[in-house]
Design an enzyme around this catalytic site. Structure first.
Site, PDB file in Angstrom:
ATOM      1  N   TYR A   1      -7.734  34.985  -2.266  1.00 39.91           N
ATOM      2  CA  TYR A   1      -8.879  35.808  -1.913  1.00 39.91           C
ATOM      3  C   TYR A   1      -9.030  36.985  -2.875  1.00 39.91           C
ATOM      4  O   TYR A   1      -8.052  37.594  -3.291  1.00 39.91           O
ATOM      5  CB  TYR A   1      -8.741  36.352  -0.481  1.00 39.91           C
TER       6      TYR A   1
ATOM      7  N   TRP B   1     -12.511  39.405  -5.083  1.00 37.00           N
ATOM      8  CA  TRP B   1     -13.860  39.377  -5.652  1.00 37.00           C
ATOM      9  C   TRP B   1     -13.893  38.716  -7.031  1.00 37.00           C
ATOM     10  O   TRP B   1     -14.966  38.411  -7.542  1.00 37.00           O
ATOM     11  CB  TRP B   1     -14.404  40.804  -5.750  1.00 37.00           C
TER      12      TRP B   1
END
Length: 769
Positions: free
Chosen positions: A113, A115
């Protein structure tokens, strides 16, 4: 002779042109169509050439000398050995083969996980999971750290996640019809500086100014006054953190007892209000949830609560709730209760009314945009059913074989032997970093792709240097932005860095599926293919995009704004029988029989005030509530090694805001370095004394790179100021299992010892093989 060129590019912080001189990026210029460019982009040249870049493949010494699991207790403190790319790739491929053959694909945790970077083709997590799916599967993660509890909750209540993910009701409709905007958690402009995937324009400041000019009143409800733009002249109500549900219940009680609710709307469009009402009125427990009761919990005077309820009922009202409210213990409850409030007002589906989650949380929330697809790389489907809730990483690694409950299921944590991370930094996102350090020392092998020596890279066994966006070609796009941006490569890769796609292609070749992974395409052929797929899909929705050649030459595509505002649930309101919601009843579920059937005492069948595990109403040794919100000088931990973020530090430490009364009581003066601590950890930070935070609350932004004083100990003081050293690693409830970073108490005192140097931006020690 000096030569220069200006290269179009994109980032999470906004679009820009990279100014290149003699083969180096020297500065950046904001995209000419962005009326509110983000000043953080000035850090981009700094990060590109920072000394913290990983220059070549590195292997942790203990792992290289002793094999998988070797000296794993030294992860984060061990030295590294530089190796050639071919050896590094052989080691990675062999380890993937070994774990798959001996333990099965579920033993590979590749949720990864984060961005990542802007760019739809080179999106690191997508590249990794495309590779892992073709390798036979992996244990992944579902939901996200931003609004995990909402992603679990909302499908049960309203049948969609659009109310939190977007599109939400657009700003043009709000400006036109709304007259009161009640903002639980504010509309923080600093958060609107970023958009996942890139953005061509930052529109929120412009729309807010139009809203102010239109006469809309704003109420900022939260512990931090500057969580809403100063020019809005918003009323500030500062409840104790994590008590918003109690405040909402007090408002609801006033609406009902004073006959201000819309019973006709509740009857036609909702189900379960009659099951919720006995709780609201105190028929179940003898305690009406009136404004007096709410005031005792949240600290807002009962008169102010009643006045707000009356104002909300007297005009077109939009209720917005920041993502941060559900990142708290029982975080499902304020979101559920906000929906109930909006339903009681009867304005859901009306332009400028109803509710929406996340206005101001990223740049594009509420931005008017035609619903045409953006380019994206298909990752494929994971062949195995193995995943965890996004924020249960430490539980996964520390408790293999243990069962847990999640959204109506009972699941089991697999036995993880290998962690593969690419495009994220759990030592930013995750809570209770001392616990995460212990968890990261459990697997046999940790592999990381990373441009910089972040804490995640330092806790790996194999570190492969990855390029940044400026060292490759890509497509910048977000589903919430009107622009598709051409991201031209500006400079050659730094050091021996390689693109993630090329790394995985070489690994796929060693594992026998290179052609399937690459589909025989080069980088530019992939970009053209992905763009043309999006172009074809747009044409089906009567949207026109130019040819790829024209787009690439011009540097961007701008999609026209819609001619009419978008209003959530307008179709449902107009015809609930033929346009029902995707819920069991087809209506808004104020009481959810499905959730009630799960039997969770931490998330029952209707919204309820549930006392958080830590809050200012509890007694204990730590009297200050920590707000660990998003930073204004970077995105999460990204660009913390840039000049804008470093300039904001106080004596090298992350700033912490403290109210003047709390500072005086502790002998703290502005600019002091302080120790912030609780039973989970301790950090150093730099004191900012301000009345922008309410008494009893301190604000320490997330994202300072984790820099332990004694990395080998596993329970060290963080000398830089990473807030997640202090937060709780616990799920919101058994329903959502989201992170609860906003439920944490701390104490603060002046740091009187010698100040240790910041070392996190220096590469770790390397030794020869």
């Amino acid at each position: 002779m000096t030569t220069g060129k200006s290269i179009p590019h994109d980032s999470h912080w906004g679009s820009f042109r990279a100014e290149v001189r003699d083969g180096r990026v020297t500065s950046v210029t904001p995209f000419e169509k962005d009326a509110n460019p983000n000043p953080v982009i000035r850090s981009i040249p700094d990060m590109l050439y920072d000394k913290s870049r990983v220059q070549q493949p590195m292997i942790r010494r203990g792992w290289l000398e002793k094999g998988p699991g070797g000296d794993r207790e030294l992860r984060g403190a061990d030295s590294f050995v530089p190796v050639p790319w071919e050896k590094a790739l052989d080691l990675v491929a062999d380890e993937l083969k070994r774990v798959k053959e001996q333990h099965g694909n579920q033993a590979i945790f590749a949720g990864s996980y984060g961005w990542s970077s802007a760019g739809r083709f080179h999106h690191a997590k997508t590249q990794l999971q495309r590779f892992m799916n073709q390798h036979g599967g992996f244990t992944g993660q579902v939901h996200n750290y931003s609004y995990a509890a909402a992603l679990a909750l909302l499908p049960h209540l309203i049948g969609t996640i659009e109310a939190v993910q977007g599109p939400v009701s657009s700003w043009d409709g709000i400006v036109s019809e709304c007259r009161l905007m009640v903002c639980f958690g504010g509309i923080p402009l600093k958060n609107t500086q970023v958009e996942s995937g890139g953005n061509g324009e930052h529109v929120t400041p412009t729309w807010l100014k139009q809203a102010k000019a239109a006469g809309i009143e704003f109420v900022n409800i939260g512990p931090v006054r500057d969580d809403i733009a100063e020019f809005l002249d918003a009323e500030w109500l500062a409840p104790r953190p994590n008590t918003d549900t109690a405040l909402m219940l007090g408002i609801a009680h006033t609406l009902y007892t004073e006959g201000l609710h819309d019973q006709a709307f509740l009857d036609r469009y909702c189900t379960g209000f009659e099951r919720f009402l006995p709780y609201l009125m105190g028929e179940n427990d003898g305690q009406p949830k009136d404004a007096d009761w709410a005031a005792a919990i949240c600290g807002i005077p009962s008169g102010a609560i009643r006045d707000l309820a009356r104002r909300m009922a007297s005009r077109r009202t939009m209720i917005t709730t920041a993502w941060s409210l559900q990142r708290a213990d029982h975080g499902e409850q304020p979101y559920w209760m906000a929906i109930v409030l909006a339903a009681m007002l009867g304005q859901i589906g009306l332009t400028g009314g109803g509710f929406g989650f996340g206005y101001g949380c990223v740049s594009g929330m509420g931005a008017p945009r035609e619903r045409i697809p953006s380019p994206s790389l298909p990752a494929g489907v994971n062949p195995i059913d193995s995943y965890i809730p996004v924020a249960r990483i430490s539980d996964l690694l520390l408790h293999p074989g243990e069962t847990y409950e999640f959204n109506g299921q009972t699941r089991t944590y697999p036995d993880t032997r290998l962690v593969y991370w690419c495009g994220g930094n759990p030592f930013h996102h995750h809570q209770d970093l001392n616990r995460l350090v212990a968890a990261f020392r459990r697997p046999e092998t940790v592999i990381v792709h990373e441009p910089w020596w972040t804490a995640t890279a330092r806790h790996a066994d194999i570190v492969l240097p990855a390029t940044t966006t400026l060292e490759r070609n890509d497509l910048g796009a977000s589903s919430r932005d009107r622009f598709i941006m051409a991201m031209h490569q500006a400079v050659p890769p730094v050091g021996e860095a390689r693109n993630d796609h090329d790394i995985f292609a070489d690994l796929a070749g060693r594992l026998g599926f290179r052609e399937r992974f690459t589909e025989g395409r080069t980088e530019m052929e992939w970009l053209e293919h992905l763009y043309n797929v999006a172009r074809q899909l747009a044409a089906r929705k009567k949207g026109e995009l130019p040819s790829f050649e024209t787009f690439w030459k011009e540097g961007h595509v701008e999609v026209p704004r819609p001619t009419e505002p978008y209003t959530m649930f307008s179709d449902f309101r107009a015809d609930p029988e033929n346009r029902p919601l995707n819920t069991p009843s087809g209506k808004i579920e104020i009481f959810s029989q499905r959730i009630a059937s799960f039997g969770y005492d931490d998330c029952p069948g209707h919204p309820k005030w549930l006392e958080p595990v830590e809050w200012l109403g509890a007694k204990g040794d730590y009297p200050l509530h920590l707000i660990s919100n998003q930073p204004r000088t970077r995105l999460h931990g990204q660009l913390d090694n840039g000049g804008v973020s470093k300039a904001s530090k106080i004596r090298g430490r992350e700033p912490i805001w403290i109210h003047p009364a709390d500072a005086e009581a502790r002998g703290i003066e502005a600019g002091d370095v302080v120790r912030v601590f609780n039973g989970r950890g301790q950090v150093l930070a730099g004191a900012v004394i301000t009345d922008l935070v309410m008494p009893g609350v301190v604000q320490l932004a997330t994202g300072a790179w984790y820099d332990p004083l004694d990395p080998a100990s596993g329970n060290s003081l963080d000398k830089h100021g990473n807030a997640n050293t202090l937060t709780i690693d616990k799920g919101t409830s058994r329903l959502g299992q989201g992170p609860i970073a906003q439920s944490a108490l701390v104490e603060i005192e002046p740091w009187l010892d010698e100040l240790p140097p910041i070392t996190v931006f220096d590469p770790p020690k390397t030794v020869s093989a």
